[in-house]
Structure formats: C-alpha cells, structure tokens
Write a protein that holds these residues in place. Structure first.
Motif, mmCIF file in Angstrom:
data_model
loop_
_atom_site.group_PDB
_atom_site.id
_atom_site.type_symbol
_atom_site.label_atom_id
_atom_site.label_comp_id
_atom_site.label_asym_id
_atom_site.label_seq_id
_atom_site.Cartn_x
_atom_site.Cartn_y
_atom_site.Cartn_z
ATOM 1 N N LEU A 141 2.595 -5.067 -8.860
ATOM 2 C CA LEU A 141 1.248 -5.018 -8.572
ATOM 3 C C LEU A 141 0.822 -6.262 -7.908
ATOM 4 O O LEU A 141 0.107 -6.210 -6.944
ATOM 5 C CB LEU A 141 0.338 -4.973 -9.925
ATOM 6 N N THR A 142 1.453 -7.079 -8.002
ATOM 7 C CA THR A 142 1.093 -8.521 -7.404
ATOM 8 C C THR A 142 1.540 -8.390 -6.030
ATOM 9 O O THR A 142 0.839 -8.835 -5.171
ATOM 10 C CB THR A 142 1.691 -9.689 -8.089
ATOM 11 N N ALA A 143 2.647 -7.719 -5.726
ATOM 12 C CA ALA A 143 3.195 -7.692 -4.301
ATOM 13 C C ALA A 143 2.336 -6.782 -3.659
ATOM 14 O O ALA A 143 2.115 -7.249 -2.546
ATOM 15 C CB ALA A 143 4.753 -7.290 -4.472
ATOM 16 N N ALA A 144 2.022 -5.751 -4.209
ATOM 17 C CA ALA A 144 1.019 -4.883 -3.597
ATOM 18 C C ALA A 144 -0.331 -5.410 -3.193
ATOM 19 O O ALA A 144 -0.999 -5.361 -2.294
ATOM 20 C CB ALA A 144 0.638 -3.503 -4.338
ATOM 21 N N ARG A 145 -0.829 -6.287 -4.050
ATOM 22 C CA ARG A 145 -2.231 -6.884 -4.188
ATOM 23 C C ARG A 145 -2.172 -7.918 -2.801
ATOM 24 O O ARG A 145 -3.096 -8.066 -2.273
ATOM 25 C CB ARG A 145 -2.702 -7.456 -5.318
ATOM 26 N N GLN A 146 -1.041 -8.495 -2.873
ATOM 27 C CA GLN A 146 -0.909 -9.839 -1.592
ATOM 28 C C GLN A 146 -0.618 -9.261 -0.490
ATOM 29 O O GLN A 146 -0.898 -9.967 0.761
ATOM 30 C CB GLN A 146 0.214 -10.711 -2.419
ATOM 31 N N ALA A 147 -0.203 -7.966 -0.141
ATOM 32 C CA ALA A 147 -0.082 -7.590 0.977
ATOM 33 C C ALA A 147 -1.421 -7.280 1.742
ATOM 34 O O ALA A 147 -2.521 -7.185 1.205
ATOM 35 C CB ALA A 147 0.596 -6.178 1.038
ATOM 36 N N ALA A 148 -1.227 -7.359 2.996
ATOM 37 C CA ALA A 148 -2.515 -7.111 4.099
ATOM 38 C C ALA A 148 -3.135 -5.899 3.849
ATOM 39 O O ALA A 148 -4.454 -5.785 4.326
ATOM 40 C CB ALA A 148 -2.344 -7.477 5.310
ATOM 41 N N GLY A 149 -2.529 -4.889 3.458
ATOM 42 C CA GLY A 149 -2.987 -3.572 3.410
ATOM 43 C C GLY A 149 -2.181 -2.693 2.461
ATOM 44 O O GLY A 149 -1.289 -3.284 1.882
ATOM 45 N N PRO A 150 -2.291 -1.314 2.659
ATOM 46 C CA PRO A 150 -1.288 -0.620 1.855
ATOM 47 C C PRO A 150 0.129 -0.515 2.135
ATOM 48 O O PRO A 150 0.256 -1.103 3.315
ATOM 49 C CB PRO A 150 -1.832 0.884 2.494
ATOM 50 N N VAL A 151 1.060 -0.643 1.430
ATOM 51 C CA VAL A 151 2.429 -0.835 1.344
ATOM 52 C C VAL A 151 3.436 0.263 1.361
ATOM 53 O O VAL A 151 3.031 1.296 0.532
ATOM 54 C CB VAL A 151 2.671 -1.963 0.389
ATOM 55 N N ILE A 152 4.583 0.324 1.665
ATOM 56 C CA ILE A 152 5.559 1.140 1.522
ATOM 57 C C ILE A 152 6.675 0.568 0.406
ATOM 58 O O ILE A 152 6.427 -0.973 0.188
ATOM 59 C CB ILE A 152 6.321 1.704 2.747
ATOM 60 N N ALA A 153 7.406 1.295 -0.161
ATOM 61 C CA ALA A 153 8.234 0.472 -1.134
ATOM 62 C C ALA A 153 9.231 -0.481 -0.866
ATOM 63 O O ALA A 153 9.596 -1.605 -1.195
ATOM 64 C CB ALA A 153 8.890 1.837 -1.912
ATOM 65 N N ARG A 154 9.686 -0.305 0.697
ATOM 66 C CA ARG A 154 10.452 -1.446 1.276
ATOM 67 C C ARG A 154 9.836 -2.614 1.239
ATOM 68 O O ARG A 154 10.293 -3.699 1.195
ATOM 69 C CB ARG A 154 10.893 -0.985 2.703
ATOM 70 N N GLN A 155 8.400 -2.857 1.576
ATOM 71 C CA GLN A 155 7.640 -4.009 1.878
ATOM 72 C C GLN A 155 7.694 -4.590 0.424
ATOM 73 O O GLN A 155 7.619 -5.950 0.240
ATOM 74 C CB GLN A 155 6.173 -3.740 2.208
ATOM 75 N N VAL A 156 7.229 -3.728 -0.527
ATOM 76 C CA VAL A 156 7.228 -4.387 -2.003
ATOM 77 C C VAL A 156 8.739 -4.945 -2.153
ATOM 78 O O VAL A 156 8.698 -6.065 -2.921
ATOM 79 C CB VAL A 156 6.811 -3.400 -2.917
ATOM 80 N N GLY A 157 9.660 -4.366 -1.959
ATOM 81 C CA GLY A 157 11.065 -4.661 -2.417
ATOM 82 C C GLY A 157 11.334 -5.992 -1.616
ATOM 83 O O GLY A 157 11.719 -6.974 -2.296
#
Length: 80
Positions: A23-39
C-alpha cells in the motif's frame, strides 16, 4: 494470510506488514501503478515472471478487500 475487508475508520495497521508495504509503494507513486512498478519499489527481483505473479495476487487481494482499486486498464490505484 488473511486480509481483512476494509471498513470505515479501519487503519492500515490491521494489515500484515507485507501488505502495508505494498500500500505504501502504491501511495508513493505519482499515479496508478502496475505490479512491476510496485515490485521495483519493493526491491522484488523482476527478472522472472514467477517472482511478479505472487505480488500481482496480493494487489488483487487488496482490491477485493477494498484497500486498493483496479482501473479498467489493469493499473492499481489507492482509494480516495
């Protein structure tokens, strides 16, 4: 590992640490993410698809329980 359904006023501390990190990784992204970005943000070895699929499953589980939302294009976003 059980992921509780999100209820009004429920804190992220109800989640296991690995789900809080997602959740933290998704929240810190500039916008919606794909699984690869979270990974990538979590330091997961992305060289093999087999390493990424369990993470995608966790993201979907968070969507199913109301912690994240999945957009029509397959990206994941935090809830408002």
């Amino acid at each position: 590992m059980l992921v509780p359904h999100r209820a009004p006023g429920m804190e992220e501390t109800a989640l296991a640490p690995q789900y809080r990190r997602i959740l933290t990784a998704a929240r810190q992204a500039a916008g919606p993410v794909i699984a690869r970005q979270v990974g990538d943000a979590l330091g997961v070895d992305l060289s093999a698809r087999a390493k990424l699929e369990p993470l995608r499953g966790k993201l979907v589980r968070l969507v199913d329980r109301g912690w994240l939302r999945k957009l029509p294009d397959g990206r994941f976003a935090t809830r408002l």
